[in-house]
Motif scaffolding. Structure first.
Motif, PDB file in Angstrom:
ATOM      1  N   LEU A 234       0.862  -1.200  -0.083  1.00  0.00           N
ATOM      2  CA  LEU A 234       0.190  -0.175   0.061  1.00  0.00           C
ATOM      3  C   LEU A 234       0.748   1.369   0.010  1.00  0.00           C
ATOM      4  O   LEU A 234       2.104   1.296   0.438  1.00  0.00           O
ATOM      5  CB  LEU A 234      -0.874  -0.051   1.248  1.00  0.00           C
ATOM      6  N   LYS A 235       0.275   2.375  -0.326  1.00  0.00           N
ATOM      7  CA  LYS A 235       1.020   3.683  -0.500  1.00  0.00           C
ATOM      8  C   LYS A 235       1.110   4.388   0.695  1.00  0.00           C
ATOM      9  O   LYS A 235      -0.127   4.513   1.344  1.00  0.00           O
ATOM     10  CB  LYS A 235       0.715   4.527  -1.658  1.00  0.00           C
ATOM     11  N   GLY A 236       2.198   4.675   1.178  1.00  0.00           N
ATOM     12  CA  GLY A 236       2.368   5.557   2.415  1.00  0.00           C
ATOM     13  C   GLY A 236       3.275   6.841   2.433  1.00  0.00           C
ATOM     14  O   GLY A 236       3.498   7.493   1.194  1.00  0.00           O
ATOM     15  N   THR A 237       3.754   7.113   3.395  1.00  0.00           N
ATOM     16  CA  THR A 237       4.727   8.362   3.240  1.00  0.00           C
ATOM     17  C   THR A 237       6.221   7.866   2.993  1.00  0.00           C
ATOM     18  O   THR A 237       6.950   8.847   2.443  1.00  0.00           O
ATOM     19  CB  THR A 237       4.889   8.868   4.800  1.00  0.00           C
ATOM     20  N   GLY A 238       6.723   6.688   3.295  1.00  0.00           N
ATOM     21  CA  GLY A 238       7.955   6.262   2.829  1.00  0.00           C
ATOM     22  C   GLY A 238       8.872   6.749   3.767  1.00  0.00           C
ATOM     23  O   GLY A 238      10.218   6.855   3.659  1.00  0.00           O
ATOM     24  N   THR A 239       8.380   7.373   4.825  1.00  0.00           N
ATOM     25  CA  THR A 239       9.450   8.139   5.962  1.00  0.00           C
ATOM     26  C   THR A 239       9.078   7.405   7.101  1.00  0.00           C
ATOM     27  O   THR A 239       8.246   6.276   7.359  1.00  0.00           O
ATOM     28  CB  THR A 239       9.390   9.532   5.895  1.00  0.00           C
TER      29      THR A 239
ATOM     30  N   LEU B 187      -6.290  -6.780   9.808  1.00  0.00           N
ATOM     31  CA  LEU B 187      -5.278  -6.265   8.797  1.00  0.00           C
ATOM     32  C   LEU B 187      -3.783  -5.500   9.798  1.00  0.00           C
ATOM     33  O   LEU B 187      -4.197  -4.719  10.517  1.00  0.00           O
ATOM     34  CB  LEU B 187      -5.726  -5.228   7.827  1.00  0.00           C
ATOM     35  N   ILE B 188      -2.750  -6.122   9.444  1.00  0.00           N
ATOM     36  CA  ILE B 188      -1.736  -5.802  10.233  1.00  0.00           C
ATOM     37  C   ILE B 188      -0.765  -4.889   9.184  1.00  0.00           C
ATOM     38  O   ILE B 188      -0.358  -5.629   8.412  1.00  0.00           O
ATOM     39  CB  ILE B 188      -0.900  -6.704  10.984  1.00  0.00           C
ATOM     40  N   VAL B 189      -0.373  -3.863   9.495  1.00  0.00           N
ATOM     41  CA  VAL B 189       0.372  -3.109   8.483  1.00  0.00           C
ATOM     42  C   VAL B 189       1.699  -2.346   8.995  1.00  0.00           C
ATOM     43  O   VAL B 189       1.684  -1.946  10.160  1.00  0.00           O
ATOM     44  CB  VAL B 189      -0.506  -1.814   7.956  1.00  0.00           C
ATOM     45  N   LEU B 190       2.781  -2.671   8.321  1.00  0.00           N
ATOM     46  CA  LEU B 190       3.821  -2.014   8.701  1.00  0.00           C
ATOM     47  C   LEU B 190       3.645  -0.779   7.887  1.00  0.00           C
ATOM     48  O   LEU B 190       3.813  -0.420   6.895  1.00  0.00           O
ATOM     49  CB  LEU B 190       5.258  -2.782   8.116  1.00  0.00           C
ATOM     50  N   GLU B 191       3.495   0.447   8.738  1.00  0.00           N
ATOM     51  CA  GLU B 191       3.080   1.643   8.279  1.00  0.00           C
ATOM     52  C   GLU B 191       4.427   2.529   8.083  1.00  0.00           C
ATOM     53  O   GLU B 191       4.189   3.319   6.986  1.00  0.00           O
ATOM     54  CB  GLU B 191       2.051   2.500   9.316  1.00  0.00           C
ATOM     55  N   THR B 192       5.388   2.404   8.749  1.00  0.00           N
ATOM     56  CA  THR B 192       6.653   3.363   8.579  1.00  0.00           C
ATOM     57  C   THR B 192       7.778   2.337   8.674  1.00  0.00           C
ATOM     58  O   THR B 192       7.820   1.274   9.509  1.00  0.00           O
ATOM     59  CB  THR B 192       6.696   4.527   9.566  1.00  0.00           C
ATOM     60  N   PHE B 193       8.907   2.756   7.876  1.00  0.00           N
ATOM     61  CA  PHE B 193      10.070   2.013   8.146  1.00  0.00           C
ATOM     62  C   PHE B 193      11.372   2.813   8.078  1.00  0.00           C
ATOM     63  O   PHE B 193      11.317   3.506   6.920  1.00  0.00           O
ATOM     64  CB  PHE B 193      10.231   0.734   7.505  1.00  0.00           C
ATOM     65  N   ASP B 194      12.433   3.053   8.855  1.00  0.00           N
ATOM     66  CA  ASP B 194      13.203   3.762   8.711  1.00  0.00           C
ATOM     67  C   ASP B 194      14.675   3.252   9.306  1.00  0.00           C
ATOM     68  O   ASP B 194      14.414   2.795  10.512  1.00  0.00           O
ATOM     69  CB  ASP B 194      13.207   5.165   9.380  1.00  0.00           C
ATOM     70  N   SER B 195      15.812   3.448   8.648  1.00  0.00           N
ATOM     71  CA  SER B 195      17.155   2.744   9.006  1.00  0.00           C
ATOM     72  C   SER B 195      18.036   3.767   9.271  1.00  0.00           C
ATOM     73  O   SER B 195      17.923   4.757   8.093  1.00  0.00           O
ATOM     74  CB  SER B 195      17.538   1.645   8.144  1.00  0.00           C
TER      75      SER B 195
END
Length: 344
Positions: free
Chosen positions: A103-108, A132-140
């Motif tokens: 799905l589309k999100g912020t990407g941040t 529905l379990i969603v990984l909404e954000t990811f940052d490394s």
């Protein structure tokens, strides 16, 4: 269910002293949070891909941070891999997909607005899932630091020389944001961000060599992302863990024989010996046997009986019993939580 607390003995470890030995037991740890029993099947989605309006900012962020364009994209996939793999081995949930839904999100690292319930319902219906379990954000983020050099004496062709060794440490920081959409009750039951840290280290004869010996960033992001996903899985699903327990071997023949029985996984035979010795006139011998009976009771899944035996050992003067009582009380609380989570 008593079977949940029938701890399987994995291996026997070393003898820690002339009077004690230890076993490693596998036990089930409850999840950090308890979700509704109505939620049994789940679909997992990755919402870390930026929408068109967020794409430019995402590219700039990758360039500024030095992590590289696409690094977080791959990291989020590894994160979901770790999460889904844990759920696949869970007694609590049935994942309906392997996280390939995007799905589309912020990407941040910033959350998007929650998904509309109409969309959540459509997704859950298509996968026949309850939530529905969603990984909404990811940052490394990563950085390399160096430890203090150490000097050691080594032999080179029979000659002792002093050698300076340098340590490089690659520190990985993963920030993941998750939401769980309960489609049955139309409520978001969990919405949180988590920060996980993972380190990789290497040695060399110089800083440059030590840094060169570190794993590639691609390997580090894979392992770190996977680790972050597993940690979130543990938040919502019970998992099996291992813990060490000690027991008394003793110099007396009865203890020696019981120890042989334990090593042969003949716990009932060991129990018969310890139960009789627990009534010994010598308080020290009786306390050790009582302590061992507490362990045997825990192994068999009788936590209340284990607490009673540990209290008897404490009353007879055993110094290890007090700490074990605290451990058993925690196990009792965990059992109640597990029963609720697994509907037993």
């Amino acid at each position: 269910m008593r079977a949940l607390f029938f701890y399987s003995i994995s291996i026997l470890i070393f003898i820690t002293s002339c009077t004690t030995s230890s076993v490693v037991v596998s036990m089930q740890r409850p999840a950090d949070i308890t979700l509704s029993q109505d939620i049994k099947s789940v679909v997992v989605a990755n919402r870390t891909t930026p929408s068109n309006k967020n794409l430019a900012g995402n590219i700039i962020e990758g360039l500024v941070s030095g992590e590289g364009i696409g690094t977080d994209k791959r990291g989020s996939e590894y994160c979901l891999d770790g999460f889904v793999n844990l759920l696949s081995n869970s007694e609590r949930f049935t994942p309906k997909n392997i996280g390939e839904l995007e799905l589309k999100g912020t990407g941040t690292s910033s959350f998007s607005e929650p998904l509309k319930w109409k969309k959540v319902s459509k997704i859950c219906k298509s996968y026949d899932a309850d939530a529905l379990i969603v990984l909404e954000t990811f940052d490394s983020d990563s950085r390399i630091v160096f430890g203090k050099p150490i000097t050691r004496t080594v032999k080179r062709k029979g000659v002792k020389i002093k050698e300076v060794r340098h340590k490089a440490i690659l520190e990985m920081k993963i920030v993941s944001g998750w939401r769980i959409y309960d489609n049955l009750n139309k409520v978001i039951v969990d919405e949180n961000k988590f920060t996980e840290l993972k380190e990789f280290s290497a040695w060399g004869n110089s800083r440059k060599e030590a840094e060169k010996n570190l794993p590639y960033r691609s390997i580090a992001i894979k392992q770190s992302g996977d680790f972050a996903g597993i940690q979130y899985g543990k938040r919502i699903s019970p998992v099996w863990i291992q813990a060490k327990r000690i027991y008394y071997v003793g110099k007396e023949d009865a203890f020696k024989q019981a120890s042989k029985n334990v090593k042969a996984n003949k716990w009932d035979d060991a129990i018969n010996i310890w139960k009789e010795v627990a009534n010994h006139n010598d308080k020290e011998i009786a306390s050790k046997a009582s302590f061992n009976m507490a362990l045997a009771s825990e192994i068999k899944g009788y936590i209340e009986a284990a607490i009673d035996w540990a209290k008897k050992a404490k009353a007879l003067g055993d110094k290890k019993a007090n700490s074990y009582i605290s451990t058993l009380n925690k196990r009792k609380q965990d059992q109640q939580k597990l029963n609720q989570q697994l509907n037993n």
